[in-house]
Design a protein around this motif. Structure first.
Motif, PDB file in Angstrom:
ATOM      1  N   VAL A 146      22.024  35.765 -11.619  1.00 23.03           N
ATOM      2  CA  VAL A 146      22.172  35.907 -13.067  1.00 23.03           C
ATOM      3  C   VAL A 146      23.657  35.902 -13.472  1.00 23.03           C
ATOM      4  O   VAL A 146      24.519  36.379 -12.734  1.00 23.03           O
ATOM      5  CB  VAL A 146      21.450  37.187 -13.564  1.00 23.03           C
ATOM      6  N   GLY A 147      23.938  35.332 -14.611  1.00 23.27           N
ATOM      7  CA  GLY A 147      25.313  35.315 -15.106  1.00 23.27           C
ATOM      8  C   GLY A 147      25.296  35.053 -16.601  1.00 23.27           C
ATOM      9  O   GLY A 147      24.230  34.847 -17.197  1.00 23.27           O
ATOM     10  N   SER A 206      27.300  29.926 -17.834  1.00 22.79           N
ATOM     11  CA  SER A 206      27.944  29.967 -16.519  1.00 22.79           C
ATOM     12  C   SER A 206      27.239  30.969 -15.600  1.00 22.79           C
ATOM     13  O   SER A 206      27.755  32.028 -15.304  1.00 22.79           O
ATOM     14  CB  SER A 206      29.421  30.343 -16.657  1.00 22.79           C
ATOM     15  N   PRO A 207      26.017  30.605 -15.191  1.00 18.16           N
ATOM     16  CA  PRO A 207      25.305  31.496 -14.281  1.00 18.16           C
ATOM     17  C   PRO A 207      26.060  31.632 -12.953  1.00 18.16           C
ATOM     18  O   PRO A 207      26.829  30.737 -12.595  1.00 18.16           O
ATOM     19  CB  PRO A 207      23.953  30.789 -14.082  1.00 18.16           C
ATOM     20  N   ALA A 208      25.836  32.772 -12.302  1.00 18.63           N
ATOM     21  CA  ALA A 208      26.546  33.009 -11.037  1.00 18.63           C
ATOM     22  C   ALA A 208      25.969  32.165  -9.913  1.00 18.63           C
ATOM     23  O   ALA A 208      26.519  32.117  -8.820  1.00 18.63           O
ATOM     24  CB  ALA A 208      26.458  34.484 -10.685  1.00 18.63           C
ATOM     25  N   GLY A 209      24.856  31.517 -10.180  1.00 13.37           N
ATOM     26  CA  GLY A 209      24.258  30.688  -9.140  1.00 13.37           C
ATOM     27  C   GLY A 209      22.954  30.113  -9.626  1.00 13.37           C
ATOM     28  O   GLY A 209      22.569  30.301 -10.793  1.00 13.37           O
ATOM     29  N   ARG A 210      22.290  29.373  -8.729  1.00 14.03           N
ATOM     30  CA  ARG A 210      21.003  28.784  -9.088  1.00 14.03           C
ATOM     31  C   ARG A 210      19.994  29.049  -7.966  1.00 14.03           C
ATOM     32  O   ARG A 210      20.364  29.147  -6.794  1.00 14.03           O
ATOM     33  CB  ARG A 210      21.151  27.278  -9.331  1.00 14.03           C
ATOM     34  N   THR A 240      14.899  30.234 -16.416  1.00 14.95           N
ATOM     35  CA  THR A 240      14.754  28.941 -17.081  1.00 14.95           C
ATOM     36  C   THR A 240      14.750  27.850 -16.026  1.00 14.95           C
ATOM     37  O   THR A 240      15.671  27.781 -15.203  1.00 14.95           O
ATOM     38  CB  THR A 240      15.943  28.676 -18.033  1.00 14.95           C
ATOM     39  N   VAL A 241      13.702  27.037 -16.039  1.00 15.12           N
ATOM     40  CA  VAL A 241      13.647  25.923 -15.087  1.00 15.12           C
ATOM     41  C   VAL A 241      14.525  24.810 -15.649  1.00 15.12           C
ATOM     42  O   VAL A 241      14.232  24.247 -16.704  1.00 15.12           O
ATOM     43  CB  VAL A 241      12.201  25.439 -14.885  1.00 15.12           C
ATOM     44  N   VAL A 242      15.625  24.494 -14.957  1.00 16.39           N
ATOM     45  CA  VAL A 242      16.563  23.492 -15.477  1.00 16.39           C
ATOM     46  C   VAL A 242      16.331  22.119 -14.848  1.00 16.39           C
ATOM     47  O   VAL A 242      16.891  21.127 -15.310  1.00 16.39           O
ATOM     48  CB  VAL A 242      18.038  23.921 -15.269  1.00 16.39           C
ATOM     49  N   HIS A 243      15.542  22.064 -13.802  1.00 15.04           N
ATOM     50  CA  HIS A 243      15.251  20.781 -13.179  1.00 15.04           C
ATOM     51  C   HIS A 243      13.945  20.903 -12.402  1.00 15.04           C
ATOM     52  O   HIS A 243      13.668  21.925 -11.798  1.00 15.04           O
ATOM     53  CB  HIS A 243      16.389  20.388 -12.221  1.00 15.04           C
ATOM     54  N   ARG A 244      13.159  19.820 -12.450  1.00 19.61           N
ATOM     55  CA  ARG A 244      11.935  19.814 -11.654  1.00 19.61           C
ATOM     56  C   ARG A 244      11.729  18.424 -11.106  1.00 19.61           C
ATOM     57  O   ARG A 244      11.923  17.431 -11.804  1.00 19.61           O
ATOM     58  CB  ARG A 244      10.737  20.210 -12.518  1.00 19.61           C
ATOM     59  N   TRP A 301      19.114  32.028 -14.325  1.00 20.02           N
ATOM     60  CA  TRP A 301      18.909  33.243 -15.130  1.00 20.02           C
ATOM     61  C   TRP A 301      20.183  33.513 -15.914  1.00 20.02           C
ATOM     62  O   TRP A 301      21.274  33.521 -15.338  1.00 20.02           O
ATOM     63  CB  TRP A 301      18.595  34.442 -14.231  1.00 20.02           C
ATOM     64  N   ARG A 302      20.038  33.662 -17.202  1.00 19.03           N
ATOM     65  CA  ARG A 302      21.213  33.917 -18.043  1.00 19.03           C
ATOM     66  C   ARG A 302      21.147  35.315 -18.618  1.00 19.03           C
ATOM     67  O   ARG A 302      20.078  35.773 -19.006  1.00 19.03           O
ATOM     68  CB  ARG A 302      21.265  32.889 -19.181  1.00 19.03           C
ATOM     69  N   GLN A 303      22.300  35.939 -18.665  1.00 21.80           N
ATOM     70  CA  GLN A 303      22.357  37.313 -19.211  1.00 21.80           C
ATOM     71  C   GLN A 303      22.179  37.316 -20.711  1.00 21.80           C
ATOM     72  O   GLN A 303      22.601  36.373 -21.369  1.00 21.80           O
ATOM     73  CB  GLN A 303      23.691  37.962 -18.871  1.00 21.80           C
TER      74      GLN A 303
END
Lengths: 532, 87
Positions: A458-459, A463-467, A505-509, A530-532
């Motif tokens: 989460v970030g 700018s999430p801290a990761g995916r 949030t699914v950003v790619h499938r 995941w976004r804060q």
């Protein structure tokens, strides 16, 4: 004594015990109107015991007990087989038997170590005490003392329990057909929450003293002790407490009980040594084994009332769902380290800037090694430590300092929260993956998975801290993929819905077919933020 | 059974119909009660499972919350690792 119906004469005769006993490739067959506890000896060594009626099936007038599955691989050869009435020692069968058409001597021994094997009361293969010498027993007795002392240091007055207490009180020694040593304690606390917290505290104290602990439930664990002979032996410690006038003791007891029947602890003698015992061992043994505990029964099965199971299950269990199955799979089927998966290569291409790689449910750890070889500090997590042992060793051989492995049980919230906090502190961007995990977990564990993935990635918005990258079976075709990977199809829409409900949030499938078959299995790959 | 029903029917056909209806209602009620007991048992287990959850959360909070509040980064990292190896 058994009674045999003599149909020809239409009356009942009292016989000397089970009669007309046969032993062949199918198993053991006998006549006996009454229940009988029988031992099977091969070349004069007890291999297993059973109740003729409880464990057998009736075939006309006869009762038949098939060979236990756990023995079958050893049953090719010739040996002297005896069937003995446990209580009286009477031999109702004693002949040389040829099994599976083999002529070599029957050898029921551990395939690797050559140790003599027998079956415990649940017909699991064990090295029982009756094949161990005094030199073998002494280190175990030392281990019992060591764990009792360690528990005392942690503020717990433990005592011998279950088969170990039974052996001590009834015979002054370990039961020949037993294979482990059990300890128990009764807490001064009286609420499930409090006794669980106490059990956690005791676990921490033992870890601080240098012991490895494996938790069975929220109120029972195993302490590994290295014995004097170098063997690592696990001693089970069963927690208990008094509530509403009942003793609750993991894993089988709920009985009306008084504290004075436990405390102050008395002593008992086991293999010539003095150990703590409940104040009134008779009461506790009756609660464990019934009033007939003085009668030896190597095939004893607990007949724990359903209400007791429900209580102990509801309060304390559920932390090891599926553990035994994966234990078997990793010890017998999935060995070595496979090639990296196409999935990890796909992830690596999508995430060229990755600073930390985390594989949840890493299994045999091939993808963790692959990312470490690409220079990315990588962590593999799996609830089955046996799964990644080889990969861990290989990382060491190759000097891959960037590959680390740890155990993670999603069903233990304590682990999940602390590991989530640790993942959140790894250098970003963090790539967290779960390949074929979603399709082995049930919904409660998946809920935990989403939580952990969120903690790790989460970030702030933008700018999430990761995916989080996940791959699972979305369609089971006719190419056998589901069976080979031991997974179950999950509807992609359902998984997406669960992730969204957890704030992701699914950003790619994308979907991938795994074979050329017209009815190919299909994998679904999702990238989640995941976004804060 | 047929004899019993026959006897009842001979006496009063309406009584027979009523008895049959009552018997059907009894069967339905037993089935419903059985299902309800199953649901209740499942719900009791859900409640019991909260004991572990509560104990876990309390353990995490009591072991980790104070050091987190102190904002001592190095100590916190060491503590997280120590906690992880002890669970």
């Amino acid at each position: 004594m058994s009674r045999v119906v003599d149909r020809a004469r239409g009356r009942v005769e009292t016989g000397p015990g089970p009669s007309a006993v046969r032993v062949d490739d199918d198993g053991i067959t006998a006549l006996s109107e009454d229940e009988a506890v029988l031992d099977v000896l091969v070349d004069e060594r007890r291999i297993f015991s059973f109740w003729l009626h409880r464990d057998g099936e009736q075939r006309g007038r006869e009762w038949h007990v098939g060979w236990p599955r756990t023995l079958q691989e050893f049953l090719v050869g010739t040996g002297r087989v005896a069937v003995v009435v446990h209580e009286s020692g009477e031999r109702v069968f004693d002949e040389t038997v040829r099994l599976g058409g083999g002529d070599q001597p029957l050898a029921i021994v551990h395939p690797r170590t050559g140790q003599p094997l027998s079956l415990d009361k649940s017909w699991r293969r064990v090295v029982t005490f009756d094949t161990r010498t005094e030199q073998n027993i002494a280190p175990l007795m030392d281990a019992v003392q060591v764990v009792l002392d360690a528990l005392r240091e942690a503020g717990i007055e433990a005592f011998l329990a279950y088969g170990t207490l039974l052996g001590a009180v009834r015979e002054g020694r370990l039961l020949g057909h037993d294979s482990d040593a059990d300890l128990g304690y009764v807490s001064a606390l009286s609420h499930p929450v409090d006794v669980i917290r106490e059990s956690y505290r005791v676990q921490r104290a033992l870890v601080d003293l240098g012991y490895r602990i494996t938790r069975y439930s929220a109120l029972a664990f195993k302490v590994d002790v290295e014995e004097g002979d170098g063997v690592v032996r696990g001693l089970d410690v069963f927690g208990g407490f008094l509530m509403d006038g009942h003793l609750h003791l993991m894993g089988e007891v709920r009985e009306p009980f008084e504290r004075s029947w436990i405390f102050p602890l008395g002593t008992t003698t086991l293999e010539g040594r003095t150990f703590p015992a409940p104040a009134d061992p008779d009461r506790l043994l009756s609660a464990m084994y019934g009033a007939q505990w003085r009668t030896p029964d190597p095939a004893f099965h607990f007949s724990t009332p359903p209400s007791t199971y429900r209580r102990l299950n509801g309060w304390f269990r559920g932390l090891r769902v599926g553990r035994a199955r994966w234990d078997r799979i990793y010890s017998r089927v999935l060995k070595g380290v496979p090639d990296p998966s196409p999935f990890v290569r796909w992830v690596a291409e999508r995430e060229p800037d990755v600073a930390s790689f985390v594989d949840l449910g890493c299994g045999r750890g091939a993808d963790v090694l692959e990312m470490a070889r690409r220079g990315v500090p990588s962590l593999g997590l799996d609830f089955q430590p046996r799964s990644f042992a080889r990969a861990e060793a290989r990382a060491e051989q190759e000097g891959l300092a960037g590959a680390r492995f740890q155990t993670l049980n999603l069903l233990e919230m304590r682990q999940l929260l602390v590991i989530g906090a640790q993942l959140a502190r790894l250098p970003a961007p963090r790539v967290v993956v779960a390949r074929h995990l979603v399709d082995t977990l049930k919904r409660p564990a998946r809920t935990r998975l989403w939580r952990l993935a969120r903690m790790a990635t989460v970030g702030p918005a933008g700018s999430p801290a990761g995916r989080f990258h996940v791959e699972f079976l979305a369609k089971a075709g006719d190419d056998g993929y589901a069976g080979r990977h031991r997974v179950r199809r999950r509807r992609a829409a359902m998984i997406v819905k669960e992730i969204e409900a957890a704030g992701g949030t699914v950003v790619h499938r994308e979907d991938v077919e795994v074979s050329q078959s017209p009815d190919a299995s299909r994998l679904c790959r999702l990238v989640v933020e995941w976004r804060q | 059974m047929a004899a019993v029903l026959g006897k009842l029917g001979d006496r009063d056909p309406r009584a027979l119909v009523r008895r049959v209806r009552e018997a059907r209602a009894d069967v339905r009620e037993v089935r419903e009660l059985r299902e309800r007991v199953q649901r209740l048992e499942a719900e009791v287990q859900e409640c019991r499972a909260l004991n572990v959850r509560l104990a876990e959360l309390t353990d995490v909070v009591t072991e980790l919350l104070l050091p987190v509040a102190s904002r001592d980064e190095e100590r916190l990292a060491a503590l997280l690792e120590r906690y992880r190896t002890s669970v």
